[in-house]
Design a protein around this motif. Structure first.
Motif, PDB file in Angstrom:
ATOM      1  N   GLU A  81       0.838  -1.204   0.000  1.00 44.08           N
ATOM      2  CA  GLU A  81       0.000   0.000   0.000  1.00 44.08           C
ATOM      3  C   GLU A  81       0.865   1.243   0.000  1.00 44.08           C
ATOM      4  N   GLU A  82       1.951   1.153   0.759  1.00 47.14           N
ATOM      5  CA  GLU A  82       2.847   2.297   0.837  1.00 47.14           C
ATOM      6  C   GLU A  82       3.388   2.633  -0.549  1.00 47.14           C
ATOM      7  N   LYS A 136     -10.639   6.252  10.524  1.00 49.24           N
ATOM      8  CA  LYS A 136      -9.544   5.397  10.986  1.00 49.24           C
ATOM      9  C   LYS A 136      -8.391   5.406  10.000  1.00 49.24           C
ATOM     10  N   GLU A 137      -8.687   5.570   8.738  1.00 48.28           N
ATOM     11  CA  GLU A 137      -7.585   5.706   7.788  1.00 48.28           C
ATOM     12  C   GLU A 137      -7.997   6.535   6.577  1.00 48.28           C
ATOM     13  N   PHE A 152       0.165   7.991   4.319  1.00 47.31           N
ATOM     14  CA  PHE A 152      -0.978   7.161   4.630  1.00 47.31           C
ATOM     15  C   PHE A 152      -1.318   7.443   6.081  1.00 47.31           C
ATOM     16  N   HIS A 153      -2.515   7.951   6.312  1.00 52.57           N
ATOM     17  CA  HIS A 153      -2.876   8.292   7.689  1.00 52.57           C
ATOM     18  C   HIS A 153      -3.721   7.183   8.286  1.00 52.57           C
ATOM     19  N   SER A 154      -3.392   6.798   9.487  1.00 54.04           N
ATOM     20  CA  SER A 154      -4.264   5.837  10.141  1.00 54.04           C
ATOM     21  C   SER A 154      -4.301   6.114  11.631  1.00 54.04           C
ATOM     22  N   ASP A 203      -6.145   4.232  15.209  1.00 55.49           N
ATOM     23  CA  ASP A 203      -7.017   3.188  15.742  1.00 55.49           C
ATOM     24  C   ASP A 203      -8.287   3.757  16.324  1.00 55.49           C
ATOM     25  N   PHE A 229      -6.083  15.226   9.955  1.00 55.98           N
ATOM     26  CA  PHE A 229      -4.815  14.593   9.596  1.00 55.98           C
ATOM     27  C   PHE A 229      -3.942  15.602   8.849  1.00 55.98           C
TER      28      PHE A 229
END
Lengths: 437, 173
Positions: A40-41, A145-146, A172-174, A176, A182
């Protein structure tokens, strides 16, 4: 009060401690999760042309930077601009960009676009004629969450074509817990200098399109130093042609000498030093180099633009290098046999694991990172084989790492396959210091 | 200290450091997963997903000293979500088969009782008794005062007792 329950719980723990486990399947699960995250990165840090090394080199340079102190004046300037602290946190590892902010070369933008409960703001930019770094904030009504951008395009408002060389499309922001806000940065670098004018950035998130205009003020002019000197490590020559200092980064243009017996893979600690021995090293996050390892290439370092040193030196002590006539790994994937590899036979035990071709890499226990990375892969007919993932894992105790490469199914007639190396844990050393200014 | 250095590197994006850290805690992770999900396949899937989530989230980790508890929380959250989404009632024999070890009644009861608890209680008991965390560390992990943790722990143990007594009662009939 709850002795009985506590006792039972501790019995249960003992029982769990005795469960037989397959470390192998756990390792496979770990690698599968890691690969998923890595792939994904990769989607959002794309390279365009023949850029053979980027980002990874960051690993090698940790430890040569002095920590960055923030002056009281800088601190108060930070306080003036809303959100500046967030931005400083993002660029903290880059001395050049910190200095740019300190010298008020950071340009506030504050333009935004909204759609269905999502708002994207370009908080500010740092830019020069070769690149733009955009700092952005995404705000969402719902907790997310993302989130990440699916696409980022920059165009000039007047329609002038931008010859983009490469970009990183934000983080990529995530979270929990889920967050409403963001922040991150987007980097764009160009092949041909751009003009200080009006631009529009077209962003895409979650199938929603955002368009945000921004304008760039007059750029500070680059400083160019023709060098034309040679650095030499264990007889291998590196011809340094030119150093160009831009506000965002310093570019060292160089060419490996064709008479070299070794292929130089990485200049791990190339750095700029001023008369006071202050060091500017490699880029810690983002694009680190461009070009082709056989011809001309540019290595990017942090910029000392705003420090205006009296003297300037280029310093180099180590480089990854392998013998040219043994610069590839050749593997027969049918018999799982390594037919050829660089001196020292560091690779062994070729095998197939989870769709990957995996080797054991023997490394010396040392504080140095032994990064290894594969380049282009070709089959026996010279056809390129696409691979989308590489992996590396290690266990602390042993002197072995596992390096893996994802491969499609290889037909018998494609064997053996030849894998180029972009990183390899073999070094040449020296003590080179050349004057640039 | 070594671990903290690794965590710092991992936060900066060093893959190798990240993988080493996961390696360090893999057995803990696996045991946590097994204790919640009770079968190997699900536990391995949990490890995969937690590795994925941890990698994506590591830059958000504020204090490197809390890496382990942070990682365990990701696992516990994941397990809780799994249990919730599947609303699974695990049969005793299924569990026995999957673990391949013989167990006595008390342990089975205890596990069932654990699964019958609310999320918070299960989380607290797991951290305290399976990972031997101190009240202070649990408080840091959950970001709440130590007093609150003590209260929750008390409540968790009390509900556990109640569940066990229910079960015990049934067996006697």
């Amino acid at each position: 009060m709850f002795e009985k329950e506590e006792e039972k719980l501790s019995d249960l723990k003992k029982e769990f401690d005795d469960i037989p486990i397959s470390l192998n399947s756990i390792d496979n699960a770990i690698m599968a999760g890691f690969q998923k995250a890595k792939s994904e990165e990769r989607k959002y840090s794309r390279k365009k042309r023949n850029i053979y090394s980027f980002i990874a080199a960051a690993l090698l340079l940790i430890g040569i930077f002095s920590s960055i102190r923030i002056s009281p004046a800088f601190a108060s300037y930070m306080a003036e601009i809303p959100g500046m602290e967030r931005i400083v946190n993002m660029i903290r590892d880059d001395k050049g960009r910190m200095a740019a902010v300190e010298h008020k070369y950071y340009q506030e933008q504050g333009a935004s676009d909204k759609k269905d409960g999502l708002k994207v703001t370009i908080d500010g930019t740092i830019s020069d004629e070769m690149g733009i770094v955009l700092f952005y904030t995404i705000e969402s009504k719902e907790k997310l969450k993302e989130i990440m951008f699916d696409n980022v395009k920059i165009r000039a408002k007047d329609g002038m074509v931008l010859d983009e060389a490469f970009n990183t499309l934000g983080d990529f922001h995530s979270s929990d817990k889920g967050e409403n806000t963001f922040s991150g940065e987007i980097e764009y670098f160009f092949e041909v200098p751009i003009a200080p004018t009006e631009y529009i950035v077209d962003l895409e998130i979650k199938n929603k399109k955002f368009s945000i205009p921004f304008s760039l003020k007059e750029f500070k002019e680059k400083k160019e130093y023709a060098v034309h000197q040679t650095m030499e490590l264990e007889g291998q020559k590196i011809n340094i042609e030119k150093v160009t200092i831009y506000p965002l980064r310093a570019a060292v243009k160089l060419k490996m000498d064709p008479s070299n017996k070794k292929q130089i893979l990485q200049l791990e600690d190339l750095r700029i030093v001023d008369e006071n021995n202050e060091v500017w090293g490699g880029i810690t996050n983002g694009i680190t180099a461009s070009g082709d390892k056989d011809s001309e290439q540019e290595i990017y370092l942090q910029s000392n633009y705003f420090k205006e040193p009296k003297e300037l030196y280029l310093v180099l002590n180590t480089a990854q290098a392998i013998d040219k006539d043994n610069a590839v790994v050749v593997v027969d994937t049918e018999k799982m046999k390594i037919l050829k590899q660089p001196a020292g036979n560091k690779l062994s035990n070729a095998r197939k694991e989870n769709g990957q071709l995996v080797f054991d890499l023997s490394v010396k226990k040392s504080k140095n990172y032994s990064v290894m990375g594969f380049g282009t892969i070709r089959d026996s007919k010279g056809q390129e084989i696409q691979s989308h993932a590489q992996s590396m894992s290690a266990d602390e105790e042993s002197n072995t790492k596992q390096v893996g490469i994802e491969l499609p199914i290889i037909k018998a007639e494609q064997n053996p396959i030849t894998i180029e190396l972009d990183f390899y844990p073999l070094w040449i050393k020296g003590n080179e210091k050349i004057k640039v200014k | 200290m070594e671990t903290e250095n690794l965590v710092k590197k991992a936060i900066k994006g060093n893959d190798e450091a990240f993988l080493q850290l996961i390696q360090t805690y893999k057995v803990d992770l696996y045991k946590t997963a097994i204790s919640f999900l009770r079968n190997e396949g699900d536990a391995l899937e949990a490890i995969q997903e937690v590795t994925y989530r941890a990698y994506k989230g590591i830059r958000k980790l504020k204090k490197s000293s809390y890496f382990k508890t942070w990682l365990m929380r990701i696992m516990i959250n994941y397990c809780n979500d799994q249990l919730k989404s599947k609303k699974r009632i695990v049969k005793n024999d299924e569990m026995l088969n999957s673990l391949g070890v013989s167990e006595n009644h008390t342990e089975i009861e205890l596990r069932d009782a654990m699964l019958g608890l609310d999320e918070r209680s299960r989380e607290i008991l797991t951290l305290k008794y399976f990972h031997d965390l101190k009240i202070k560390d649990i408080a840091d992990t959950l970001q709440c005062p130590e007093g609150t943790v003590k209260t929750w722990l008390n409540k968790a143990l009390r509900s556990l007792r109640e569940k066990l007594e229910e079960k015990g009662g049934n067996l006697d009939v």
